[in-house]
Design an enzyme around this catalytic site. Structure first.
Site, PDB file in Angstrom:
ATOM      1  N   HIS A 114       0.885  -1.156   0.000  1.00 48.64           N
ATOM      2  CA  HIS A 114       0.000   0.000   0.000  1.00 48.64           C
ATOM      3  C   HIS A 114       0.928   1.211   0.000  1.00 48.64           C
ATOM      4  O   HIS A 114       1.668   1.427   0.967  1.00 48.64           O
ATOM      5  CB  HIS A 114      -0.918  -0.016   1.234  1.00 48.64           C
ATOM      6  CG  HIS A 114      -1.973  -1.085   1.143  1.00 48.64           C
ATOM      7  ND1 HIS A 114      -2.390  -1.839   2.213  1.00 48.64           N
ATOM      8  CD2 HIS A 114      -2.679  -1.516   0.065  1.00 48.64           C
ATOM      9  CE1 HIS A 114      -3.321  -2.697   1.801  1.00 48.64           C
ATOM     10  NE2 HIS A 114      -3.510  -2.526   0.504  1.00 48.64           N
ATOM     11  N   GLU A 117       1.594   3.432   2.951  1.00 48.41           N
ATOM     12  CA  GLU A 117       2.055   2.840   4.213  1.00 48.41           C
ATOM     13  C   GLU A 117       3.575   2.781   4.126  1.00 48.41           C
ATOM     14  O   GLU A 117       4.158   1.844   3.594  1.00 48.41           O
ATOM     15  CB  GLU A 117       1.375   1.489   4.428  1.00 48.41           C
ATOM     16  CG  GLU A 117      -0.138   1.686   4.556  1.00 48.41           C
ATOM     17  CD  GLU A 117      -0.959   0.404   4.529  1.00 48.41           C
ATOM     18  OE1 GLU A 117      -0.386  -0.690   4.683  1.00 48.41           O
ATOM     19  OE2 GLU A 117      -2.188   0.508   4.350  1.00 48.41           O
ATOM     20  N   HIS A 248       3.080  -3.625   6.403  1.00 45.20           N
ATOM     21  CA  HIS A 248       2.027  -2.618   6.193  1.00 45.20           C
ATOM     22  C   HIS A 248       2.053  -1.587   7.326  1.00 45.20           C
ATOM     23  O   HIS A 248       2.909  -1.641   8.215  1.00 45.20           O
ATOM     24  CB  HIS A 248       0.654  -3.292   6.154  1.00 45.20           C
ATOM     25  CG  HIS A 248       0.385  -4.007   4.872  1.00 45.20           C
ATOM     26  ND1 HIS A 248      -0.570  -3.603   3.975  1.00 45.20           N
ATOM     27  CD2 HIS A 248       0.965  -5.112   4.334  1.00 45.20           C
ATOM     28  CE1 HIS A 248      -0.573  -4.422   2.932  1.00 45.20           C
ATOM     29  NE2 HIS A 248       0.343  -5.350   3.128  1.00 45.20           N
ATOM     30  N   GLU A 342       1.698  -5.069  10.646  1.00 45.92           N
ATOM     31  CA  GLU A 342       1.271  -3.665  10.694  1.00 45.92           C
ATOM     32  C   GLU A 342       2.228  -2.962  11.648  1.00 45.92           C
ATOM     33  O   GLU A 342       2.318  -3.316  12.824  1.00 45.92           O
ATOM     34  CB  GLU A 342      -0.172  -3.576  11.213  1.00 45.92           C
ATOM     35  CG  GLU A 342      -1.186  -4.369  10.404  1.00 45.92           C
ATOM     36  CD  GLU A 342      -1.574  -3.695   9.096  1.00 45.92           C
ATOM     37  OE1 GLU A 342      -1.269  -2.497   8.934  1.00 45.92           O
ATOM     38  OE2 GLU A 342      -2.158  -4.374   8.227  1.00 45.92           O
TER      39      GLU A 342
HETATM   40 ZN    ZN Z   1      -1.841  -2.031   4.156  1.00 42.38          ZN
END
Ligand code: ZN
Length: 476
Positions: A114, A117, A248, A342
């Site tokens: 992404h 990110e 991410h 994350e």
């Molecule tokens: Zn992501």
């Protein structure tokens, strides 16, 4: 200094035909700021690591600089191009760059899928520099890792999205701008949805691994797949990766398969057959990241539901269901076990916080890499010692097989315990072995399989022996 660096690069490139693109790169960069205009704000530098955001030309420069410093153990290559033509660059660190060494497992880190990110992208640039530095200093852990592992690092799978996100003025970035690729495709929803196939196979019978084996052509012809997705699918299928993580941002947790619920509901713990090792792998990341593993950490945002988080980890689907993600695609199409990490509550945090993200994640990134040396590994060969590629390694009680690579080498990640492993291949007699697995290192278990034709020869010889004996005994 710059000119000398340039000459060194030219000399090296002379020996490596494939790096012409590195030299002509900057002029081609779409939308790049003019060279003299480029921001050169060194916020904090330490050991050659610049704790700042790297735009596309700077990302390229940072990787080349690692390569120039550590030529003997690194290589830069590309797995393809983004929609807008930027290279999907990878830096490889290994004692034998560019070569799969039989028995040596392959690892990958992917960041910035992404595009907005951004922390993972920077951490991976820092990691490449750190591995090179520490190798040169003789850091035992890093030397051992690089000698025994082929490490591939892709800081950005979505360089177009990152440029879009980074182009926004000011420090506060929009939550969504730059998430998708330049075609507006969310890359982490763009993979063939193999979870749906395996969920049907669980009920009706069918393979539990390598579900894309006969569908490679369909991938190439599929117009819905983004160029970034296609490139990474080929990469996943072509290299015998054993372990990887997809970095991410937007929360703080290590997320493991499955990511998609069986029932289609929005949240539901959906364990895969390797739930035990995946929990352990996710913990190997979160445990070394103090804020991630802090049980008293408040949620990133007041209304966030992180009730499924345990010790900084979560089953993906228990958090929220994601169809078409890269993590489950790895597990169901290849031998690679992948988690999704994350890294930060904010997707594009202020530049001056990057150093503290590195400090929070450095030990996690190394700890996770070391996990590749767990479980069981070995070779599958025939009685003449020839490698058997694509042999199946099954573990009793775990409904997910792995297969051997080109040299007959295989790796099977497992938590500590006693197991029964079976190696089988078409045309050969299967062999089962018992093995006790500690936490680490991986236990070596080789299999020598006898082919059916060899077995028939042996049986024929045994029969002849018997006839000879019988005729001698009975005198006929
Ligand atoms: Zn992501």
């Amino acid at each position: 200094m710059a000119a000398r660096g340039g000459r060194a690069l030219l000399a090296l490139c002379g020996a490596l035909a494939a790096c012409g693109w590195l030299l002509g790169a900057q002029a081609q960069e779409p939308g790049a700021p003019a060279a003299g205009m480029r921001r050169r704000r060194r916020l904090q530098q330490e050991d050659g690591i610049s704790f700042e955001y790297h735009r596309y030309p700077e990302l390229r420069e940072a990787l080349v600089s690692v390569w120039l410093q550590c030529t003997a153990i690194s290589r830069i290559y590309t797995v393809g191009r983004s929609f807008e033509g930027r290279e999907l660059l990878v830096i490889e660190l290994s004692d034998n760059p560019g070569v799969h060494e039989p028995g040596e497992p392959e690892f990958k880190y992917i960041g910035n899928m992404h595009g907005n990110e951004a922390v993972g992208r920077e951490l991976l640039i820092f990691l490449a520099q750190y591995l090179c530095n520490e190798y040169q200093k003789g850091n035992e852990t890093i030397v051992k890792l690089i000698h025994n592992t082929r490490i591939h690092i892709m800081p950005s799978l979505n360089p177009d999205g990152f440029e879009k996100a980074a182009s926004q003025p000011g420090e506060l970035k929009d939550w969504f701008v730059g998430r998708s690729n330049a075609q507006g495709i969310d890359l982490n929803r763009n993979f063939p949805d193999l979870d749906r196939i395996v969920y049907v196979n669980e009920k009706e019978g069918g393979p539990n691994n390598h579900l894309l084996k006969n569908l490679k052509k369909i991938v190439d012809q599929n117009t819905k797949l983004a160029p970034e997705t296609k490139a990474v699918i080929h990469w996943i299928m072509d290299i015998p990766f054993v372990l990887s993580a997809n970095l991410h941002g937007g929360d703080l947790v290590a997320n493991y398969p499955y990511d998609e619920t069986r029932s289609g509901s929005a949240h539901e713990y959906s364990s895969c057959p390797d739930d035990a090792i995946f929990q352990s792998l996710a913990r190997a990341y979160s445990a070394f990241n103090p804020p991630m593993s802090d049980p008293n950490r408040p949620p990133c945002r007041k209304n966030d539901d992180d009730s499924s988080f345990i010790d900084g980890t979560t089953n993906g689907a228990a958090w929220y269901s994601v169809p078409g993600g890269m993590q489950d695609f790895n597990y169901l199409s290849s031998n690679c076990f992948e988690i999704t990490v994350e890294l930060s509550c904010e997707k594009f945090p202020p530049e001056e916080t990057l150093k503290s993200y590195w400090e929070d994640n450095k030990n996690s990134l190394i700890s996770y890499l070391e996990q590749i040396h767990r479980g069981v590994k070995g070779f599958v060969r025939d009685l003449q010692g020839n490698p058997i590629a694509n042999a199946t390694i099954s573990v009793e009680g775990i409904d997910h097989d792995v297969t051997s690579a080109k040299d007959g080498d295989y790796w099977r990640l497992l938590v500590p315990g006693n197991y029964k492993l079976t190696a089988s291949a078409p045309g050969y007699l299967a062999i089962t072995k018992k093995v006790a697995v500690p936490y680490s290192p991986a236990v070596g278990v080789d299999f020598e399989l006898e082919s059916f034709s060899e077995r028939k020869e042996v049986e024929k010889e045994e029969l002849m022996e018997w006839w000879k004996m019988m005729s001698e005994t009975l005198n006929f």
